[in-house]
Structures are given as structure tokens and as C-alpha cells.
Scaffold this motif. Structure first.
Motif, PDB file in Angstrom:
ATOM      1  N   ALA A 138     -53.460 -24.979 -47.531  1.00 13.42           N
ATOM      2  CA  ALA A 138     -53.385 -24.298 -46.242  1.00 13.42           C
ATOM      3  C   ALA A 138     -52.819 -25.192 -45.150  1.00 13.42           C
ATOM      4  N   GLY A 139     -53.029 -26.478 -45.248  1.00  9.08           N
ATOM      5  CA  GLY A 139     -52.614 -27.390 -44.188  1.00  9.08           C
ATOM      6  C   GLY A 139     -51.117 -27.543 -44.059  1.00  9.08           C
ATOM      7  N   LEU A 140     -50.421 -27.768 -45.164  1.00  9.08           N
ATOM      8  CA  LEU A 140     -48.972 -27.937 -45.097  1.00  9.08           C
ATOM      9  C   LEU A 140     -48.257 -26.656 -44.681  1.00  9.08           C
ATOM     10  N   PRO A 141     -48.627 -25.486 -45.219  1.00  7.69           N
ATOM     11  CA  PRO A 141     -48.001 -24.262 -44.697  1.00  7.69           C
ATOM     12  C   PRO A 141     -48.307 -24.022 -43.223  1.00  7.69           C
ATOM     13  N   ILE A 201     -42.695 -32.569 -37.255  1.00  5.55           N
ATOM     14  CA  ILE A 201     -43.588 -31.836 -38.152  1.00  5.55           C
ATOM     15  C   ILE A 201     -42.892 -31.555 -39.478  1.00  5.55           C
ATOM     16  N   PHE A 202     -41.614 -31.157 -39.425  1.00  2.00           N
ATOM     17  CA  PHE A 202     -40.872 -30.920 -40.663  1.00  2.00           C
ATOM     18  C   PHE A 202     -40.759 -32.197 -41.493  1.00  2.00           C
ATOM     19  N   LEU A 256     -48.771 -26.415 -40.949  1.00  2.19           N
ATOM     20  CA  LEU A 256     -47.883 -27.323 -40.219  1.00  2.19           C
ATOM     21  C   LEU A 256     -46.454 -26.794 -40.179  1.00  2.19           C
ATOM     22  N   TYR A 257     -45.980 -26.277 -41.309  1.00  6.79           N
ATOM     23  CA  TYR A 257     -44.627 -25.739 -41.375  1.00  6.79           C
ATOM     24  C   TYR A 257     -44.468 -24.559 -40.418  1.00  6.79           C
ATOM     25  N   THR A 258     -45.471 -23.687 -40.378  1.00  7.85           N
ATOM     26  CA  THR A 258     -45.440 -22.543 -39.480  1.00  7.85           C
ATOM     27  C   THR A 258     -45.448 -22.992 -38.025  1.00  7.85           C
ATOM     28  N   ALA A 259     -46.249 -24.000 -37.712  1.00 10.57           N
ATOM     29  CA  ALA A 259     -46.264 -24.531 -36.349  1.00 10.57           C
ATOM     30  C   ALA A 259     -44.900 -25.131 -35.992  1.00 10.57           C
ATOM     31  N   GLY A 260     -44.257 -25.782 -36.955  1.00  6.26           N
ATOM     32  CA  GLY A 260     -42.924 -26.330 -36.718  1.00  6.26           C
ATOM     33  C   GLY A 260     -41.898 -25.250 -36.445  1.00  6.26           C
ATOM     34  N   ILE A 261     -41.953 -24.171 -37.201  1.00  9.59           N
ATOM     35  CA  ILE A 261     -41.042 -23.046 -36.976  1.00  9.59           C
ATOM     36  C   ILE A 261     -41.277 -22.449 -35.595  1.00  9.59           C
TER      37      ILE A 261
END
Length: 92
Positions: A24-27, A63-64, A29-34
């Protein structure tokens, strides 16, 4: 037969924490980056597009980079024995 309940519990907690971080953490972070990458972009009625805030773009790129580094480290960690066997390189 002697069952060590403390080591079973410790292992279970480690698996749950790793699952939460990587599952859950990496997705997240990715969503926050987007979301940060898209912050501030706007289109006016005449069709011109204004760029967003530079600070949010830089934070999105950071973040990416964290997500990509975590994926690369994870793949290398999983394949470390194969890399050592076939290439003779010790990673960790």
C-alpha cells in the motif's frame, strides 16, 4: 515438538508491516507523486495552458525517484543469490 510462539508472532508482524509498506505504501507514494505533478496546471478558455508550480513538480520527481529506487532495490534483493551465482557479484 516445541513451538516458539514469540518467533511466529515476530515473523507475522514483519510480514504484515512489509505488506503494508510495499503493498500500500509504494502505490500511495506514486499516487501522491501523480497528484503533485498535476498540481497547478490549468487551461484557459482560449486554449493556452499554464504550467504548474515548480516546487510541486520537483517534489513529485523526488517521490518518483524514491518509488523507482524501492522497486530496483526490491528486485536486486530478491535476485541477489542468482546474481551472485551467475555473475559472482555479492550485493547485500
Amino acid at each position: 515438538m516445541n513451538i516458539d510462539w514469540s518467533s511466529i508472532g515476530d515473523g507475522t508482524v514483519k510480514v504484515i508491516v512489509a505488506g503494508l509498506i510495499f503493498g500500500a505504501g509504494l502505490p500511495l507514494l506514486y499516487t501522491a507523486g501523480i497528484r503533485l505533478w498535476d498540481t497547478g496546471d490549468s487551461e484557459s478558455p482560449d486554449g493556452t495552458v499554464t504550467a504548474g508550480q515548480h516546487a510541486s513538480r520537483l517534489l513529485a520527481y523526488a517521490i518518483f525517484a524514491i518509488v523507482v529506487a524501492a522497486v530496483i532495490i526490491g528486485v536486486l534483493y530478491i535476485t541477489q543469490k542468482s546474481i551472485d551465482h551467475y555473475l559472482g557479484i555479492k550485493l547485500f
